[in-house]
Scaffold this active site. Sequence first.
Site, PDB file in Angstrom:
ATOM      1  N   PRO A 357       0.825  -1.213   0.000  1.00 41.80           N
ATOM      2  CA  PRO A 357       0.000   0.000   0.000  1.00 41.80           C
ATOM      3  C   PRO A 357       0.859   1.264   0.000  1.00 41.80           C
ATOM      4  CG  PRO A 357      -0.742  -1.564   1.679  1.00 41.80           C
ATOM      5  CD  PRO A 357       0.561  -2.080   1.177  1.00 41.80           C
ATOM      6  N   GLY A 358       0.392   2.266  -0.724  1.00 44.03           N
ATOM      7  CA  GLY A 358       1.027   3.581  -0.684  1.00 44.03           C
ATOM      8  C   GLY A 358       2.245   3.759  -1.560  1.00 44.03           C
ATOM      9  N   VAL A 359       2.499   2.838  -2.527  1.00 45.48           N
ATOM     10  CA  VAL A 359       3.681   2.992  -3.379  1.00 45.48           C
ATOM     11  C   VAL A 359       3.357   3.707  -4.681  1.00 45.48           C
ATOM     12  CG1 VAL A 359       4.885   1.017  -2.409  1.00 45.48           C
ATOM     13  CG2 VAL A 359       3.375   0.676  -4.357  1.00 45.48           C
ATOM     14  N   GLY A 360       2.083   4.048  -4.923  1.00 44.27           N
ATOM     15  CA  GLY A 360       1.749   4.840  -6.100  1.00 44.27           C
ATOM     16  C   GLY A 360       1.018   4.087  -7.190  1.00 44.27           C
ATOM     17  N   LYS A 361       0.311   3.012  -6.857  1.00 46.15           N
ATOM     18  CA  LYS A 361      -0.373   2.228  -7.883  1.00 46.15           C
ATOM     19  C   LYS A 361      -1.536   3.014  -8.496  1.00 46.15           C
ATOM     20  CE  LYS A 361      -1.216  -1.213  -5.075  1.00 46.15           C
ATOM     21  NZ  LYS A 361      -0.540  -0.752  -3.857  1.00 46.15           N
ATOM     22  N   THR A 362      -2.386   3.585  -7.650  1.00 42.11           N
ATOM     23  CA  THR A 362      -3.542   4.323  -8.168  1.00 42.11           C
ATOM     24  C   THR A 362      -3.108   5.581  -8.906  1.00 42.11           C
ATOM     25  OG1 THR A 362      -4.879   3.485  -6.329  1.00 42.11           O
ATOM     26  CG2 THR A 362      -5.715   5.390  -7.518  1.00 42.11           C
ATOM     27  N   SER A 678      10.537 -18.962   2.796  1.00 44.00           N
ATOM     28  CA  SER A 678      11.810 -18.250   2.701  1.00 44.00           C
ATOM     29  C   SER A 678      12.609 -18.243   4.000  1.00 44.00           C
ATOM     30  CB  SER A 678      11.570 -16.807   2.246  1.00 44.00           C
ATOM     31  OG  SER A 678      10.768 -16.120   3.161  1.00 44.00           O
ATOM     32  N   LYS A 721      13.583  -7.271   1.428  1.00 40.73           N
ATOM     33  CA  LYS A 721      14.334  -7.941   2.489  1.00 40.73           C
ATOM     34  C   LYS A 721      15.723  -7.321   2.658  1.00 40.73           C
ATOM     35  CE  LYS A 721      11.984 -12.360   1.755  1.00 40.73           C
ATOM     36  NZ  LYS A 721      12.104 -13.743   1.266  1.00 40.73           N
TER      37      LYS A 721
END
Length: 784
Positions: A357-362, A678, A721
């Site tokens: 969330p909040g990385v600029g998708k929209t 992982s 990571k």
Amino acid sequence: MAEPRITLPVLTIKTNVLFPEIVMPIAVGRPRSIAAVESSLSTEEKEILVVAQRDASVEQPTPDDLFSVGTTAVIKKAARTPEGQMRLVVQGMDRAEILQFVPDDRFLRAEARNAPIDTKGDVETEALHQEVLKHMEELLRLVQPGEATSPETILGSVSDIRRLVYMLGAMLTLDVEKEQALLEAKTLKEALTLVHGYLTHEVQVMKVRGEIASQAHTEMSKQQREYLLRQQLRAIQSELGESDDRMAEVALLRERVQGADLPEHVRKEIERELTHLERLPDGSAEHNVVRSYLELVLDLPWRKSSDDIVDTKRARRILDEDHHDLEEIKERILEHLAVLELNPKAKAPILCFVGPPGVGKTSLGQSIARALQRRFERMSLGDLHDEAELRGHRRTYVGAMPGRIIQAIRRAGVNNPVIMLDEVDKLGRDFRGDPAAALLEILDPEQNRDFRDNYLDLAFDLSSVLFITTANTLDSIPRPLLDRMEVLRLAGYSDEDKLEIARLYLIPRQLEESGLGGDRCTIPDDTLRHVIRRYTREAGLRQLERMIARLFRKVALRLAEGEKGPIEPRPDDLHDLLGPEPFFADELRQDVPPGVATGLAWTESGGTVLSIEAIRLPDKKDLVLTGQLGDVMKESARAAESYVWSHAEDLGIDRDRMRDSGVHIHVPAGAIPKDGPSAGVALLSALASLHAGRPTRRDTAMTGEITLTGLVLPVGGIKEKVLAARRAGIKRVVLPKQNEKDLRDLPEYVRDEIEFVLVDRVDELLAATLPGPAESLSPAGAAR
């Protein structure tokens, strides 16, 4: 001659100001205020100094929280309530300026000096007095229209202008700041000027309210008149045998059909429905259903599309203006625009932006629409259970509506908008159908040319629509649906990226919204880094922007209260401005006993460091796992245990000792669910370290999946990571060999700071994580 000094207890009030010669009831509940009242009542004069607070939300005011001018008062009545409060009736005596506060642990006590208002008047003072009385009369006429009410009726015969001023100040609905300004007025002319302004404002407000009420009444009368005229017209038309409103409505719809650019199959359906509408009685329920259906069909842009302005240079500039970095994503978008420039009839791809969330998708979808100059529509699919929300309801149902896709096309007004389907990974599914199944047709360029909405029941071409979907994770998206989309991953931002984005986008936007333009507030880089690391813990930027906005609001409050700018908050100031730090910086573990290994994990909010701990349980045989581990992670732990058991001799481990004791593995934090393969290498390293009696390297973190045959398999989320390891001060990271290709996604400065050890097999892993060669792990060492 200066007024003598007096020392009185101080009673603080929150939402009012006591004026001289005014009687006011006061409820007292705070312990210090009650102590001040009791001290005043113990004296013969029963005098007290009443002072207003600057901020009503402060429960324990200090001298800095009070105004410097108050009113000396006499307590006329005092009574205690069953709840322990006191009810007072006080009468103001005179203005008083606070000179200093006298130390007293029980309540506030101040040394003050009476400062009565200067009552000297002139011609201007007399003019202001007459204007105040005039405005008072006008205000009374507006409050009680039709009644002749004079100021004397309300205020009584007030010959003392000073008392008139203070009575009006107490009667008008003023906030504390305005009342305090009136109390602090040093001359009668200044006080009359303030009251004149307050009255003028009240008169203007009452006039506007009267105009609004009059317009509403006129509008209501107009509607009633139109209704009667329509009823009369209908009766006249009925007597003359002329067409009624229903026929006029049908004729209007026919005119719209003739002027509309409709496909032939749509026109035939419209004509059939119009003929059906003509035969329906005006009051039938079906009449409204058919009319709404016809209006929808006529509103849809069957052949209307916006002209794409395909200019890759302009599009690149727009994308760079709106987003920092994301070069791979921008390049893919520009590739599609270049294809459209060469072949305007090319099929639009179905792009799926995946990331935290909040990385600029929209905002990326909005930038694409702006670059193409297309209309943009967004709909959220989060927790959507009903398939009819997308396909629409059949018209046979009461309250039927078209689906969200057709409604978005209708709102856009063109048949080629950019439609963003947010949160496609959070679709629900129950007895009402599977919305993901409906999306299979909507998002397939081979099928959506003839998309049929259940309500519309006509084939509508969606092939020109540019669909963009967003998701936080791909795990919950059905495979057939995922196969129709081109996945573009948006990783989280590093601290350096966040710093740059804050400088370019967030800070200018929040400065404008908070009204701190110019150089009234600047945030140094070290302060901004402190906010990023100690007040946010996310892959995106939403929480960072909230913190910046909150910081600017605090600064705006300080400036509004008179502090001189510019303000430059330092890291030490953040505790007062933003409160305690909700997060602590990840720190390298100083003491690493045998059985502890540092793993790396991916979450929806970015990467994180896991400290996996294992201890031996004497006289037990089983493997205990705690820390809210998922099924896959539990299987990884069992696989690691089996590998260590089968290779105990190679690792120099006493198998008999392993047989006689169990193992407890715990993964903090225990309240957070964890799953995935992982952590396999970290679990294996922790078990090998425990049984061999040798600690793992404290400067090393690791991630990767293991197999029973000793292979180390690749995993995802490498960038997140590694950034988490860097944040924790770890300088060495062990990765699967097949993840080497993912290192190119890391910024160059991160690759330069961290040493990467790439392994294919478990023996290479243990050689990298346990100090010293494997041969040195002797049974004797394991027995210690």
